[in-house]
Design a protein around this motif. Sequence first.
Motif, short mmCIF file in Angstrom:
data_model
loop_
_atom_site.label_atom_id
_atom_site.label_comp_id
_atom_site.label_asym_id
_atom_site.label_seq_id
_atom_site.Cartn_x
_atom_site.Cartn_y
_atom_site.Cartn_z
N SER A 1 -16.15 16.17 19.36
CA SER A 1 -15.99 17.07 18.21
C SER A 1 -16.59 18.44 18.51
O SER A 1 -16.04 19.47 18.10
CB SER A 1 -16.65 16.48 16.96
N LEU B 1 -17.48 17.58 11.76
CA LEU B 1 -18.89 17.18 11.83
C LEU B 1 -19.24 16.69 13.23
O LEU B 1 -18.61 15.79 13.77
CB LEU B 1 -19.14 16.04 10.81
N ASP C 1 -8.99 15.43 18.10
CA ASP C 1 -10.28 14.75 18.22
C ASP C 1 -10.10 13.35 17.60
O ASP C 1 -9.47 13.22 16.55
CB ASP C 1 -11.31 15.55 17.42
N ALA D 1 -19.75 9.65 14.42
CA ALA D 1 -19.72 10.76 13.46
C ALA D 1 -18.28 10.99 13.01
O ALA D 1 -18.02 11.37 11.87
CB ALA D 1 -20.29 12.01 14.09
N THR D 2 -17.32 10.78 13.92
CA THR D 2 -15.91 11.03 13.59
C THR D 2 -15.15 9.72 13.44
O THR D 2 -15.26 8.84 14.28
CB THR D 2 -15.24 11.83 14.74
MG LIG Z 1 -16.90 13.25 16.78
#
Ligand SMILES: [Mg+2]
Length: 544
Positions: free
Chosen positions: A334, A346, A374, A353-354
Amino acid sequence: MSFSLCSLTRVSPQIHERNSQWSQNAKRSIFRLSLTNNSSRCICRVVEQGLEVEVASADTAPQKQSPVIDTKEEEQQQEVFNGVATTESDNKALNSSYTAKKKKRDDDDSYENRFKLQNGREVFQEKAYLVGVEGKGGAEYLFGIEESLKELAQLADTAGLMVVGSTHQKLNSPNPRTYIGSGKVAEIKSAIHALGVETVIFDDELSAGQLRNLEKAFGGDVRVCDRTALILDIFNQRAATHEAALQVALAQMEYQLPRLTKMWSHLERQAGGQVKGMGEKQIEVDKRILRTQIGVLKKELESVRKHRKQYRNRRVSVPVPVVSLVGYTNAGKSTLLNRLTGATVLAEDRLFATLDPTTRRVQMKNGGEFLLTDTVGFIQKLPTTLVAAFRATLEEISESSLLVHVVDISHPLAEQQIEAVDKVLSELDVSSIPKLMIWNKVDKVCDPQKVKLEAQKREDVVCISALSGNGLDEFCSAVQEKLKDSMVWVEALVPFDKGELLSTIHQVGMVERTEYTENGTLVKAHVPLRFARLLTPMRQMCIS
Ligand SMILES: [Mg+2]
Ligand SMILES: Nc1nc2c(ncn2[C@@H]2O[C@H](COP(=O)(O)OP(=O)(O)OP(=O)(O)O)[C@@H](O)[C@H]2O)c(=O)[nH]1
């Protein structure tokens, strides 16, 4: 007593997350209500089996949130310890009473400290204890047991748990009843009591029977779960879009289906073990309900996916090549997308996180363009239910022209992480798509020069720092070079009145030469196959 101010101070995660893996855990406050006026405060705690109410006056506990200890009494106890007490037995009694009160106060203090702010909201940190098993052969898993437990601790932290200890055992093969040996079970049971553990997490997937037997063996007060349940819980907490939420709910239900045994034991206990048949019927009913819910979810997901596909098809009609970022969780995917496209996905030093794919356009200095996607990060021992549930999201990967494998080269287990990612990619059947490897976080390694030299020796490896932006130009050139592999060579004569076509060739392809002739512009370039078809009439012109 009348109160002028009322505030709901803290809400445990269970209230928000009914699907949470931890929601069945009991023996603790579900929420607290704090009522305050000028001189008094009353704290109500809804606990598992009732309501606890504590009242404190402002002068005895002006600031503290947990006014349990009577301060005056405590002062008297202190005097006792200062030598006022006369007999040894008196001393002992007072000593133990003081210790009990002090322990209660300490417990309450530590209880207070266990509310942590996470993702903008306050969560209660359960105490977790981690357990791993190392196969005697040792080659079964990519990570060593200690590294795997370290990663499990990171996952537990991401899920909002407080890891208070861990243990592991070497076994020829896991115990079919309890996964670990009986001696280890006893050791963990003592640790549970000593450390006040609320959840025991195993590093490998456990069967329904093993989960049940372990819960019983630990005394029934603690929740036992495995790595898969923990990852599912993180995904559940993080799912931000409707599609991600549906996918996670589906994966959770599919995980729960073969483990649905609670109702059976509950009925059995209620009737002193006499209603086995009844319990079995109930579990069948529960399973049927769950299967129906799974069916409903699958249909809903199908319709969400149709929409996504339509959107993707529209996007494909503009033949800009799609490049997908794949890699181990926390590798910096990311951060790289944000850096190259100005996106605001984020990016943080936490696992997973993703969850949802994000696609943005990258504009290169030479005028070329590609779309960068992503995606969700991978991890070793990734639950198959989760890979299956996310297969649709990961379709983005299978339809891209190039896969960029982002590696955190500063990680001590970078090599094992690469292998883990390759393993998941092989499950996704994307072997035919060209790949480029990125060694990221080169700013973090102790000898960046050495790492860069090592990368140069290898084919298809580029060193970058997504954080500082170092190496991004090389990255873009490498992407363009690799994209050539998926493009076709065309020589076309573009008439002067088709100027927009000429700029699209520059945008989506790689132009090697342009010549201006009296009939139009002669272009020699690599272009995506779909776009080459559009140019067919002009290519014939060129041949003639
Ligand atoms: Mg990520
Ligand atoms: N020092 C350094 N840190 C980096 C670099 N790239 C990313 N990071 C940090 O690594 C952490 C993880 O970055 P993310 O971009 O969220 O990683 P990700 O691969 O998207 O992670 P998931 O979404 O969990 O799969 C963040 O704290 C970033 O600031 C880099 O080049 N150098």
